[in-house]
Design a protein around this motif. Structure first.
Motif: not given
Length: 106
Positions: A69-79
């Motif tokens: 969840x943290x990884x996928x959420x981080x990808x969304x925020x970073x992009x």
């Protein structure tokens, strides 16, 4: 006696062959739906726990779920939110497959 043992072996072999060829393990519908609903809110592993697979359920709930969840959420925020087009369906697929595997009786 040997003949009886061969009959028992043959019957067990045929039952095992039939069960293996089906491919779809029966599942607990209640565990599946509860796992699916919990997974949508980030509580992965509920289907495993409800189906008696406590170790795997705790692993999903305490380690794999939060990391993923943290990884996928981080990808969304970073992009800048555009990755949500890909991440949200991926999240739903992972939730569905995790609930289905957790609810399978094997």
């Amino acid at each position: 006696m040997k003949e009886k043992n061969e009959q028992i072996y043959e019957a067990g072999f045929q039952d095992g062959l039939t069960a293996a060829s089906i491919g779809n393990a029966p599942r607990s519908d209640a565990a599946f739906y509860i796992g699916l609903l919990g997974g949508l809110f980030g509580l992965w592993g509920l289907a495993h726990i409800l189906n008696g697979k406590v170790g795997m359920g705790c692993l999903w709930m305490l380690i794999v779920g939060p990391l993923l969840g943290a990884t996928l959420g981080g990808v969304v925020v970073a992009r800048g939110g555009l990755a949500g087009i890909i991440i949200i369906p991926l999240w739903l697929y992972i939730v569905y497959s995790q609930a289905k595997n957790g609810a399978a009786r094997n």
